[in-house]
Design a protein around this motif. Structure first.
Motif, short mmCIF file in Angstrom:
data_model
loop_
_atom_site.label_atom_id
_atom_site.label_comp_id
_atom_site.label_asym_id
_atom_site.label_seq_id
_atom_site.Cartn_x
_atom_site.Cartn_y
_atom_site.Cartn_z
N LYS A 238 0.86 -1.40 -0.04
CA LYS A 238 -0.03 0.07 -0.02
C LYS A 238 0.92 1.10 0.02
CE LYS A 238 -4.09 -2.05 2.27
NZ LYS A 238 -4.85 -2.11 3.45
N TRP A 239 1.98 1.22 0.65
CA TRP A 239 2.94 2.35 0.84
C TRP A 239 3.46 2.32 -0.49
CZ3 TRP A 239 8.05 2.72 0.31
CH2 TRP A 239 8.73 3.91 0.70
N LEU A 240 3.94 1.54 -1.16
CA LEU A 240 4.47 1.67 -2.61
C LEU A 240 3.60 2.08 -3.48
CD1 LEU A 240 6.60 -1.99 -2.95
CD2 LEU A 240 7.41 0.52 -2.70
N GLN A 241 2.33 2.00 -3.32
CA GLN A 241 1.23 2.51 -4.25
C GLN A 241 0.96 4.04 -4.07
OE1 GLN A 241 -1.61 -0.46 -3.78
NE2 GLN A 241 -1.45 -1.30 -5.72
N SER B 169 5.78 6.91 -1.58
CA SER B 169 6.63 6.19 -1.99
C SER B 169 7.41 6.82 -3.15
CB SER B 169 6.28 4.91 -2.56
OG SER B 169 7.27 4.24 -3.19
N PRO B 170 8.88 6.92 -3.07
CA PRO B 170 9.76 7.54 -3.84
C PRO B 170 9.66 6.55 -5.47
CG PRO B 170 11.32 6.47 -2.59
CD PRO B 170 9.83 6.29 -1.80
N VAL B 171 9.55 5.37 -5.26
CA VAL B 171 9.46 4.58 -6.38
C VAL B 171 8.03 3.86 -6.32
CG1 VAL B 171 10.52 2.47 -7.53
CG2 VAL B 171 12.07 4.14 -6.29
N GLY C 274 16.68 4.19 1.25
CA GLY C 274 16.76 5.50 1.63
C GLY C 274 15.63 6.15 2.22
N ALA C 275 14.27 5.90 1.56
CA ALA C 275 13.11 6.56 2.27
C ALA C 275 12.83 5.74 3.48
CB ALA C 275 12.31 6.34 1.19
N LEU C 276 12.77 4.36 3.59
CA LEU C 276 12.29 3.99 4.59
C LEU C 276 13.40 3.93 5.86
CD1 LEU C 276 11.61 0.29 3.11
CD2 LEU C 276 10.06 1.83 4.03
#
Length: 103
Positions: free
Chosen positions: A63-66, A70-72, A89-91
């Motif tokens: 869900k975070w990636l979507q 999320s940077p990517v 890096g983000a995490l």
């Protein structure tokens, strides 16, 4: 006589849109293991039904990636090493902020 197995392409395409698919991975590389470690540090975990073990919550990660946070924005399994580095890096930044909040 063998029964033919049919592949539901439409259902598979719908499955590829789910957070569970986005958070899943095919192989366990060093970068993948580090991301899973960061998910544990963020307490993005769930209890596995079969044995009660605490494991990373790949649906929450998906869900975070979507999300716009999320940077990517691509499935975990489709990321190349540069994408994984950006995600790490983000995490890592999120982990650092969560620790400074609790201090």
């Amino acid at each position: 006589m063998s029964k033919a197995i049919t592949f539901d392409y439409k259902a598979f395409q719908e499955h590829k849109k789910t957070p569970r698919y986005w958070g899943g991975f095919k192989q366990l590389t060093r970068q993948h293991r580090y991301i899973l470690s960061l998910l544990h540090q963020l307490k993005w975990t769930t209890s596995r039904e079969s044995d009660g073990k605490t494991v990373p919550d790949l649906e929450r990660f998906g869900k975070w990636l979507q999300s716009d946070k999320s940077p990517v924005q691509k499935p975990f399994r489709d990321m190349v090493p540069d994408d994984l580095s950006t995600t790490i890096g983000a995490l890592s930044s999120m982990v650092g902020k969560s620790y400074s909040k609790n201090a």
